[in-house]
Design a protein around this motif. Structure first.
Motif, mmCIF file in Angstrom:
data_model
loop_
_atom_site.group_PDB
_atom_site.id
_atom_site.type_symbol
_atom_site.label_atom_id
_atom_site.label_comp_id
_atom_site.label_asym_id
_atom_site.label_seq_id
_atom_site.Cartn_x
_atom_site.Cartn_y
_atom_site.Cartn_z
ATOM 1 N N UNK A 224 16.525 -3.206 35.232
ATOM 2 C CA UNK A 224 15.526 -4.213 34.887
ATOM 3 C C UNK A 224 15.270 -4.188 33.381
ATOM 4 N N UNK A 225 15.002 -5.358 32.813
ATOM 5 C CA UNK A 225 14.706 -5.440 31.393
ATOM 6 C C UNK A 225 15.964 -5.399 30.534
ATOM 7 N N UNK A 226 15.772 -5.325 29.230
ATOM 8 C CA UNK A 226 16.843 -5.313 28.220
ATOM 9 C C UNK A 226 17.592 -6.643 28.186
ATOM 10 N N UNK A 227 18.516 -6.879 29.140
ATOM 11 C CA UNK A 227 19.267 -8.137 29.149
ATOM 12 C C UNK A 227 19.408 -8.645 30.586
ATOM 13 N N UNK A 228 19.413 -9.954 30.730
ATOM 14 C CA UNK A 228 19.809 -10.557 32.004
ATOM 15 C C UNK A 228 21.283 -10.257 32.236
ATOM 16 N N UNK A 229 21.628 -9.874 33.459
ATOM 17 C CA UNK A 229 22.987 -9.460 33.773
ATOM 18 C C UNK A 229 23.724 -10.584 34.508
ATOM 19 N N UNK A 230 24.786 -11.075 33.897
ATOM 20 C CA UNK A 230 25.608 -12.078 34.560
ATOM 21 C C UNK A 230 26.210 -11.498 35.835
ATOM 22 N N UNK A 231 26.239 -12.277 36.883
ATOM 23 C CA UNK A 231 26.933 -11.871 38.107
ATOM 24 C C UNK A 231 28.118 -12.801 38.347
ATOM 25 N N UNK B 183 11.372 -0.757 32.749
ATOM 26 C CA UNK B 183 12.371 -1.003 31.729
ATOM 27 C C UNK B 183 11.757 -1.569 30.465
ATOM 28 N N UNK B 184 12.600 -2.086 29.614
ATOM 29 C CA UNK B 184 12.204 -2.646 28.323
ATOM 30 C C UNK B 184 11.909 -4.130 28.502
ATOM 31 N N UNK B 185 10.613 -4.468 28.623
ATOM 32 C CA UNK B 185 10.181 -5.835 28.870
ATOM 33 C C UNK B 185 9.395 -6.382 27.678
ATOM 34 N N UNK C 134 6.941 -8.120 32.549
ATOM 35 C CA UNK C 134 7.316 -7.167 33.588
ATOM 36 C C UNK C 134 6.890 -7.618 34.978
ATOM 37 N N UNK C 135 5.687 -8.208 35.107
ATOM 38 C CA UNK C 135 5.217 -8.579 36.440
ATOM 39 C C UNK C 135 5.791 -9.918 36.912
#
Length: 415
Positions: free
Chosen positions: A340-347, A317-319, A387-388
Motif C-alpha cells: 500500500x502507498x508509494x506507487x499505484x501498481x499496474x496489473x 505505508x507511505x501515503x 490512507x483512509x
C-alpha cells in the motif's frame, strides 16, 4: 453501494465531512491563483476546477436530493459537471483551463456556502441513502485530492522554472534484494467483503481461480529500471506491445516521465532531486511496466493475485499524510512490502466488470461502469493517496499510455 462508514446522526459524521473538505483546501494553501488556473494537458484539470467540481458534486447529489433546493449558481452546473451525461451537458474537459471566471475567490466562497448548507443538512439527520451519497462524495473528494497533486506536479514540470510545491526530507535509501514469494493456488474470493464503503466496481464478491504464481517482495526500484533504460529497453521493439511500441515511437519516450536527461535526477513535488536508486520507480505507463517485466523475465501480477496477497495485510505505508508526496525506499522486513502507498501498481488485468456487476442506480451509475473499456487496473494507492481512502479491493484504472499518476511496478511470475 453498501451503506458506508458515515455516522449519519452524530457530530462524528460532520467532523469527518469538514476534515476532508479542509484537507483539500490545505493542499492548495501554498498555491497562487495562477497556479490553480493552469491546465497543462487535456488529461489534467486546473486546481481551481477540482475545488469547484468536488463542491458541485455535493450540491448536485446531496443537497439537490431535496426537490425544494435551488442551486446557488445554476449557470455553473455546465462548467463543473465532469461526465454525468444524465444530469446535463458539460464544458469540454480539454478546455477547463480557459475558465478564468468564476474567480478563485468566488469558488472559495462557493465551497464555504455549500459546506455550510451541508453542515446544516447533516445536523438535521440523514437516512441511509443520503448517507451513502455523502460518503461517496467524500471518497470522490479524496480522489480529487490525489488528482490535484498529480496535476499540479505536471503543471510545475511544464514550467521552465521547475517550481517546487513543497519541501520533503530525503528518505533513507536501503538496498533490499528482490525475492519472489509464492501465492495461493486454487479458488479464492475477491471483491469487497461487505463492510464499510465500497465503489460499485469492487462488487460483487466472487470466486476466481488462481494458478501457481508468485509476487515480488517489493516494488521495482529506480536503479533496476535504469538498467532497463541503459540496456536499450526503449529501443527494442520485441519487448513492447504493438500499441506500446507505436506510442514510444510517436512520443519519443526514452525514460520515465520526470526523469531528467542525465538519468541521475528527477522532477518531484519538491523540485528537481537526485534520483534515489532504491526508491520505487514511478510515473510509468502500463506499456512501460509491461515491457520492463518482459525484459526482466517476469510479468505483471493479475489483480486477483495482488488482492489475495493484500487482503491479509494492514493498510500501512507511505501515503498523503506523510507529506513526502514521493515514493520512499522499501523498509527492511519479511514478506510482501510496500503493498500500500508509494506507487499505484499496474496489473495485467483489463478494467472490466466482475460477474454479476450492477452499477449504482441513476446518474451515479456513470461513476465507474461506463469506463470499463480500454483501461487497465492498478492497485494499492500511492504517496499522494489519503490512507483512509484505500483498501485491498480498491480498483483504480487508467488507459495504458497514462503516466502522470504515481504509477509503478511489482513483478509477478508463474510457478
Amino acid at each position: 453501494m453498501n451503506v458506508p462508514a458515515f455516522e449519519v446522526h452524530t457530530e462524528d459524521g460532520l467532523a469527518r465531512f469538514m476534515r476532508i473538505r479542509r484537507q483539500t483546501l490545505g493542499l492548495c494553501a501554498g498555491l497562487s491563483g495562477e497556479d490553480l488556473q493552469v491546465q497543462s494537458m487535456p488529461d489534467a484539470s486546473p486546481g481551481k476546477w477540482h475545488l469547484a467540481h468536488t463542491t458541485w458534486f455535493f450540491e448536485q447529489f446531496v443537497l439537490g436530493h431535496d426537490p425544494a433546493y435551488r442551486p446557488r449558481h445554476p449557470e455553473w452546473h455546465y462548467l463543473f459537471n465532469s461526465y454525468y451525461e444524465s444530469v446535463g451537458p458539460m464544458h469540454a474537459r480539454p478546455r477547463r483551463g480557459v475558465l478564468s471566471r468564476p474567480s478563485l475567490e468566488e469558488i472559495r466562497d462557493y465551497r464555504a456556502r455549500i459546506d455550510e448548507a451541508m453542515g446544516e443538512r447533516i445536523a438535521r439527520g440523514v437516512d441511509a441513502t443520503l448517507a451513502a451519497s455523502i460518503e461517496l462524495g467524500l471518497q470522490h473528494e479524496q480522489q480529487h485530492q490525489e488528482l490535484l497533486l498529480t496535476d499540479i506536479k505536471h503543471a510545475f514540470w511544464c514550467n521552465p522554472l521547475r517550481p517546487a510545491f513543497g519541501h520533503a526530507s530525503a528518505s533513507e535509501s536501503r538496498s533490499l534484494p528482490m525475492r519472489f514469494l509464492p501465492g495461493r493456488e486454487g479458488p479464492v474470493e475477491v471483491g469487497h467483503e461487505g463492510r464499510g464503503f465500497t465503489y460499485d466496481n469492487e462488487t460483487p464478491r466472487h470466486t476466481t481461480w488462481l494458478p501457481a504464481h508468485a509476487l515480488a517482495n517489493r516494488l521495482v526500484t529506480n536503479s533496476e529500471y535504469l538498467a532497463f533504460v541503459r540496456d536499450g529497453g526503449y529501443e527494442e521493439a520485441g519487448l513492447w506491445l504493438a500499441d506500446g511500441w507505436a506510442t514510444v515511437q510517436r512520443k519519443g519516450w526514452q525514460r520515465p516521465l520526470y526523469w531528467q536527461e542525465d538519468l541521475s535526477s528527477e522532477f518531484t513535488l519538491a523540485g528537481i532531486r537526485p534520483l534515489d536508486p532504491q526508491a520505487p520507480v514511478c510515473h510509468l505507463s502500463y506499456f512501460e511496466a509491461d515491457a520492463f517485466a518482459r525484459w526482466a523475465g517476469a510479468r505483471l501480477p493479475t489483480e486477483a493475485e495482488w488482492e489475495d496477497f493484500a487482503s491479509s495485510r494492514p493498510v500501512t505505508g507511505n501515503f498523503q499524510e506523510s507529506r513526502r508526496f514521493h515514493p520512499a525506499g522499501a523498509p527492511h522486513g519479511d514478506g510482501l512490502l510496500q503493498m500500500y502507498g508509494d506507487v499505484w501498481e499496474w496489473t495485467a488485468s483489463p478494467y472490466v466488470s466482475y460477474p454479476g456487476f450492477k452499477p449504482l442506480p441513476g446518474a451515479l451509475g456513470e461513476y465507474n461502469g461506463k469506463f470499463m473499456n480500454g483501461q487497465w487496473v492498478l492497485r494499492g494507492g500511492s504517496c499522494v493517496t489519503p490512507r483512509d481512502h484505500i483498501r485491498a479491493s480498491y480498483r483504480n484504472f487508467f488507459p495504458p499510455h497514462a503516466r502522470w499518476q504515481f504509477t509503478g511496478i511489482r513483478l509477478g511470475q508463474d510457478r
